[in-house]
Structures are given as C-alpha cells and as structure tokens.
Scaffold this motif. Sequence first.
Motif, short mmCIF file in Angstrom:
data_model
loop_
_atom_site.label_atom_id
_atom_site.label_comp_id
_atom_site.label_asym_id
_atom_site.label_seq_id
_atom_site.Cartn_x
_atom_site.Cartn_y
_atom_site.Cartn_z
N MET A 1 0.83 -1.20 0.00
CA MET A 1 0.00 0.00 0.00
C MET A 1 0.88 1.26 0.00
N LYS A 2 0.48 2.23 -0.76
CA LYS A 2 1.27 3.46 -0.82
C LYS A 2 1.21 4.21 0.50
N ASN A 3 2.36 4.86 0.81
CA ASN A 3 2.47 5.59 2.07
C ASN A 3 1.43 6.69 2.21
N GLU A 4 1.24 7.47 1.14
CA GLU A 4 0.30 8.61 1.20
C GLU A 4 -1.13 8.11 1.36
N GLU A 5 -1.38 6.99 0.70
CA GLU A 5 -2.71 6.39 0.77
C GLU A 5 -3.03 5.97 2.22
N LEU A 6 -2.02 5.39 2.83
CA LEU A 6 -2.15 4.95 4.22
C LEU A 6 -2.36 6.16 5.15
N ASP A 7 -1.56 7.21 4.89
CA ASP A 7 -1.70 8.45 5.67
C ASP A 7 -3.11 8.99 5.58
N HIS A 8 -3.63 8.99 4.35
CA HIS A 8 -4.96 9.53 4.10
C HIS A 8 -6.02 8.71 4.85
N ILE A 9 -5.89 7.38 4.76
CA ILE A 9 -6.86 6.51 5.44
C ILE A 9 -6.79 6.70 6.96
N ILE A 10 -5.58 6.79 7.49
CA ILE A 10 -5.43 6.96 8.95
C ILE A 10 -6.03 8.29 9.40
N GLU A 11 -5.70 9.36 8.68
CA GLU A 11 -6.23 10.68 9.08
C GLU A 11 -7.75 10.73 8.98
N LYS A 12 -8.28 10.04 7.97
CA LYS A 12 -9.74 10.00 7.83
C LYS A 12 -10.36 9.27 9.03
N SER A 13 -9.68 8.21 9.46
CA SER A 13 -10.18 7.46 10.63
C SER A 13 -10.09 8.29 11.90
N PHE A 14 -9.02 9.09 12.00
CA PHE A 14 -8.87 9.97 13.17
C PHE A 14 -10.02 10.96 13.26
N ARG A 15 -10.53 11.37 12.11
CA ARG A 15 -11.61 12.36 12.08
C ARG A 15 -13.00 11.73 12.21
N THR A 16 -13.02 10.40 12.25
CA THR A 16 -14.30 9.71 12.41
C THR A 16 -14.72 9.74 13.88
N GLU A 17 -15.98 10.03 14.14
CA GLU A 17 -16.46 10.12 15.52
C GLU A 17 -16.37 8.76 16.21
N PRO A 18 -15.90 8.74 17.48
CA PRO A 18 -15.89 7.47 18.20
C PRO A 18 -17.33 7.04 18.51
N GLY A 19 -17.51 5.77 18.81
CA GLY A 19 -18.88 5.26 18.96
C GLY A 19 -19.55 5.52 20.30
N PHE A 20 -19.11 6.55 21.03
CA PHE A 20 -19.73 6.84 22.33
C PHE A 20 -20.92 7.78 22.16
N HIS A 21 -21.94 7.57 22.94
CA HIS A 21 -23.13 8.43 22.82
C HIS A 21 -23.81 8.64 24.16
N LEU A 22 -24.58 9.72 24.23
CA LEU A 22 -25.35 10.03 25.44
C LEU A 22 -26.83 9.88 25.14
N SER A 23 -27.64 9.81 26.18
CA SER A 23 -29.08 9.69 25.95
C SER A 23 -29.62 10.98 25.32
N THR A 24 -30.75 10.87 24.65
CA THR A 24 -31.28 12.02 23.91
C THR A 24 -31.71 13.16 24.84
N ASP A 25 -32.10 12.80 26.08
CA ASP A 25 -32.55 13.84 27.02
C ASP A 25 -31.43 14.22 28.00
N PHE A 26 -30.18 14.04 27.57
CA PHE A 26 -29.04 14.32 28.46
C PHE A 26 -29.07 15.77 28.98
N ALA A 27 -29.29 16.73 28.08
CA ALA A 27 -29.28 18.15 28.49
C ALA A 27 -30.33 18.41 29.58
N GLN A 28 -31.52 17.82 29.41
CA GLN A 28 -32.58 18.02 30.40
C GLN A 28 -32.16 17.43 31.75
#
Lengths: 115, 193
Positions: free
Chosen positions: A1-28
């Motif tokens: 795999m090309k180095n730049e391609e790998l860099d691009h994929i890794i950075e894209k993954s870094f910008r992906t939101e982690p799978g943690f979430h709060l309840s919809t009425d958290f603010a309340q």
Amino acid sequence: MKNEELDHIIEKSFRTEPGFHLSTDFAQKVVFTVVRREQWKTDLREYLYLMGVLLSLLALVSGFFYFVDKDFVLKTFAFLTSNIVPVISVVFILNFIFFADKVLLRLLFSRWSKT
Amino acid sequence: MNDSELINQILSGNMNAFTFLVNRYQKLVVHITGRLIQRQDELEDVCQDVFLKVFQNLGKYRNECKLSTWIATIAYNTSINYLRKFKKGDEVNPDDSAVLRNLTEYKSNDFERTDLHRYIRDQIELLPVHYRTVLTLYYLEEFSYQEIEQITDMPEGTVKSYLFRAKALLKEKLKIVVDEDSLKLVKEISNEK
C-alpha cells in the motif's frame, strides 16, 4: 500500500467520531441535576428574606407601640431582659424549626433522593 | 446566540440558556470523555459531572480562551481524575512498549472481516490515554497545538510528538496487517457505503 494512501486513510479514521453516545434527554437531565443542586441557595435566600421581613415587622410594631403606649413597651423589654436565657432559647428553637423547614430538610431530602 | 451572550444569560439565571450550552458542547465533551475513560456505562455520569463543574465555575470564566477550550479543559481534567481514581496508573502514563504489545495483539484475520476505518478506530482505542487525547483534540475537535497545550498542560513539543508517534505506530501496524488485496476489499466496502 502506498504511504500517502495509508496516511490519508489513517487521518480520515482519526476524524471519524468514536462510537460513544449520550441519551437524547441528556441536556434536560443535566439541567434538572443543576437546579436540584442549586436549590438550597434559593431556599436559603428565601429564608433570609422572610427573616428580614419578620424582623422589620417586629421593629415596626414595637416602634408604633412605643409612641402609643410607651410603658407597655418598656415593661415588655424589661420582662424579656430579665428572662434572657429562656427567651433566647425559645427564639433559637423557633428559628431553627423555621430554618429546618425552609432550608435544611429540603437540602437533606434532595441529597438522599440522589442516592 | 454567541458564547458571551450565552454566559451572561446563564449567569443571570436563565436555565434555558444552560440547556442550549449543554446541547452545543455535549458532542465535544462526549468525544473527549468517551475516548479517555472508554466506558459507555460511566460516560453519562462523567459528562454530567463535567457540565456541573462548567455551571459552578462559569462565573470564573474569563475570555482569555475560547469557551470550547475552557470546557474541553474541564472535560479533560475530570476524565483524567476519573482514570486516576478507578484505573491503573499505567493507563494515565503511556509506555511505548506496552502500546506496541497492545497493537500487535491484533491478528490480520480480524481485519478481513471488517472495514479499515473501523479497524483503525479499534486500534486508536488501544493507544494510551495521552495519545488518544491529542488525536481526539487535534483531528476530531480541530484544536490548535496551543489550545491542546492549554487544555492538557502538555508542552507543544510533547503534543506534536504524541501525534507523530500515534500515527507512526498505527501506520507500522497497518503496513503489516493490510496487504494489497485487503486494500481492494476496503475500497469496495467504502464505495458500497
């Protein structure tokens, strides 16, 4: 795999939101907790206002009676000063009951209900 | 409504403004806290704790930094304190050998069943807490190096070093795990999505 391609994929993954979430009425929920936690300050303020009003009324009535019936006021004052210990005890107990009703018990119930 | 108007509203007792603030910044807080503590069951309590501290200390906030930076600092400190209290010390203080051990535990077969981004995300979760912190703050929340320095109290050089090392570690791992065929598979999956 090309180095730049790998860099691009890794950075894209870094910008992906982690799978943690709060309840919809958290603010309340947060606001409810904040209001409950801060309620004692409002209760204390209310208690102090009421005490202020009560003492002002007492002073006003005493002042009024002083002009209407000076002897009565002086006799009452002499009675209170001669029985200073029981008077202070009664005032202290009444004040404590009032304080417990307006502030202390509400605060304790709020803390207990959290646990 | 901008941040200073929002703060003034909250300080004058408008709880709707505070609800607005929580809604505006809850994503930031959940990203930082979630990445650091990595426990979905405790996440809501820790986030709630963060916002309680925000509310209690809002009067002390001076416009020396952005509100988001200030809230991120509270989220970071609350999460680090949680980790110190409930987890082992080595989770808080990273050690590269342990990182490598963690990362190399993954088998290449695992990759073929999932897509690459998900795989990298799983690998990020295996990194030590400081690596995860700077990755989240820099890439996900797009804070500058100076802001990350303010939030974490780490020198700028350390922040850059953590970012570089985290990326290098993941890259090394991927070079081993991902071959050309797998890349094609990933591209196909990504295209399907």
